[in-house]
Design an enzyme around this catalytic site. Structure first.
Site, PDB file in Angstrom:
ATOM      1  N   GLY A 121       5.794  -7.576   9.010  1.00  0.00           N
ATOM      2  CA  GLY A 121       5.191  -8.885   8.765  1.00  0.00           C
ATOM      3  C   GLY A 121       3.680  -8.893   8.829  1.00  0.00           C
ATOM      4  N   SER A 125       2.963  -3.527   4.150  1.00  0.00           N
ATOM      5  CA  SER A 125       3.971  -2.898   3.282  1.00  0.00           C
ATOM      6  C   SER A 125       4.899  -1.906   3.958  1.00  0.00           C
ATOM      7  CB  SER A 125       3.307  -2.198   2.090  1.00  0.00           C
ATOM      8  OG  SER A 125       2.689  -3.148   1.330  1.00  0.00           O
ATOM      9  N   ASP A 172       1.784  -1.719  -3.753  1.00  0.00           N
ATOM     10  CA  ASP A 172       2.210  -1.181  -2.454  1.00  0.00           C
ATOM     11  C   ASP A 172       2.887   0.178  -2.618  1.00  0.00           C
ATOM     12  OD1 ASP A 172       1.385  -3.682  -1.850  1.00  0.00           O
ATOM     13  OD2 ASP A 172       3.335  -4.435  -1.219  1.00  0.00           O
TER      14      ASP A 172
END
Ligand code: GLA
Length: 380
Positions: A121, A125, A172
């Site tokens: 969170g 990533s 990402d």
């Protein structure tokens, strides 16, 4: 990778048999270029020194047995489309297996144990780290390394689209696969051309301040942002907002919703900011880099509306402490700010951020020094 490989190997040995191989992939930071990837724009990420480490061995069966050390949970699933596991974390591994199969790889059953140290969170990533680890490993184990690195990054991205429900861009997974120690990467998400940029700003530090706040929003706001951008691009008759300028947007202002207008305004500005930052880095002009970071923050807050009170507070606090640049990092709705700070101001900034954030929100933020590291690889 800072993680203890032996702990992962031991967990593998506790649950399965045989001599495993060990793979790892990192999380990422992004200096600038946020929500530009799915708009065909530029991003400027780098891989970090935390990630996922997985011990893997084909098991000669037609199923995967995966043990998550962090969740202390074992998942078993088959390899066909209808075999999706229940556990959220296992869906990522299943998705990677399926996406590799779609590329023609004959994915067979395997056993694995894995753990991660990307803070969840935080906007760093962790999910891309998980996807890239397995994409890289399955490529070696079942495809003799034939799948190229861009395709491996795409496998992770398509896992998000098809098995997680996030219509993310490529940043990402690209960063997690292509990361290189000491280097940021400027990726053109339209042509997929990229350049490594050695990043070692003398006299400065790059640090993350994690608010440890994650606003779970029910109506998939990330996908909604993307839809807004696509609506505006379509209205303008261009493929992506990469091909739009402010003048174009102003021309159609009365014809699109105010919300879509604001979203596109942010993206068009952000596209230019990445280029400005590249020029400034080449000149060693960190003041300009920092200014653009602040501009990104407030664009993400006021126009793209993916920031939150806590992150706005941290960016303001950084400015008060004389930090050169600070902004919310990643998709948004919580997580970290990324900060470019002069070495002599570092201690005061960290102490002030901890103290003032705790006074207002009841807990201290977490601080991470950014160590730019290598991408997906086999460790053993
Ligand atoms: C998430 C997505 C990326 C990118 C960022 C915002 O991390 O996975 O593709 O869109 O948000 O820049």
């Amino acid at each position: 990778m800072n993680m203890d490989i032996n702990q992962v190997k031991q967990a593998f040995a506790d649950h399965f048999e045989g001599k495993c191989a060990v793979y790892a992939s990192p999380g990422r930071i992004n200096l600038i270029g946020e929500h530009t990837d799915y708009n065909g724009g530029f991003v400027f990420p780098g891989a970090v020194d935390c990630g996922i480490v997985a011990a893997i061995l084909p098991n000669g069966l037609d199923k995967v047995r995966a043990y998550s050390i962090d969740m202390n949970e074992l998942a078993e699933f088959g390899l066909n489309e209808e075999d999706a596991p229940q556990q959220g974390w296992a869906k990522y591994i299943f998705g990677v297996c399926r996406e590799m199969a779609k590329l023609g790889v004959e994915v067979k059953g395997f056993d694995c144990a894995f753990a991660g140290d990307v803070p969840l969170g935080a906007g760093m990533s962790s999910s891309a780290a998980l996807e890239s680890t397995f994409a890289f490993a399955l490529n070696e184990l079942f495809a003799e390394g034939k799948i190229d690195k861009f395709a491996l990054a795409k496998v992770g991205q398509m896992t998000e689209h098809h098995y997680v429900g996030v219509n993310c861009g490529i940043m990402d997974q690209f960063a997690s696969v292509f990361g290189k120690k000491g280097n940021l990467m400027r990726l053109d998400c339209r042509s997929m051309e990229f350049e490594y940029f050695p990043f070692n700003p003398e006299g400065y530090k790059l640090l993350l301040v994690n608010s440890v706040v994650k606003h779970e929003l029910v109506d998939s706001p990330y996908n909604k942002r993307r839809e807004s951008c696509e609506r505006v691009a379509k209205h303008l008759g261009v493929e992506t907002l990469r091909d739009a300028e402010f003048e174009d947007l102003e021309r159609v202002k009365g014809e699109i919703s105010e919300e879509d207008y604001k979203r596109a305004k942010y993206v068009i500005g952000e596209k230019q900011r990445v280029l400005d930052v590249c020029d400034a880095l080449i000149k060693g002009d960190y003041e300009t880099v920092g200014q653009r970071m602040y501009q990104t923050h407030w664009g993400m807050s006021k126009d793209y509306e993916v920031s939150c009170e806590e992150l706005d507070f941290l960016a303001e606090l950084a400015e008060k402490c004389g930090v050169t640049g600070s902004r919310i990092m990643g998709g948004g709705f919580g997580g970290c700010t990324i900060n470019l700070v002069k070495e002599e101001l570092y201690d005061n900034f960290v102490a002030t951020a901890k103290r003032e954030f705790a006074a207002k929100y009841g807990h201290e933020p977490k601080i991470y020094d950014v160590v730019i590291s290598d991408g997906a690889r086999r460790l053993e």
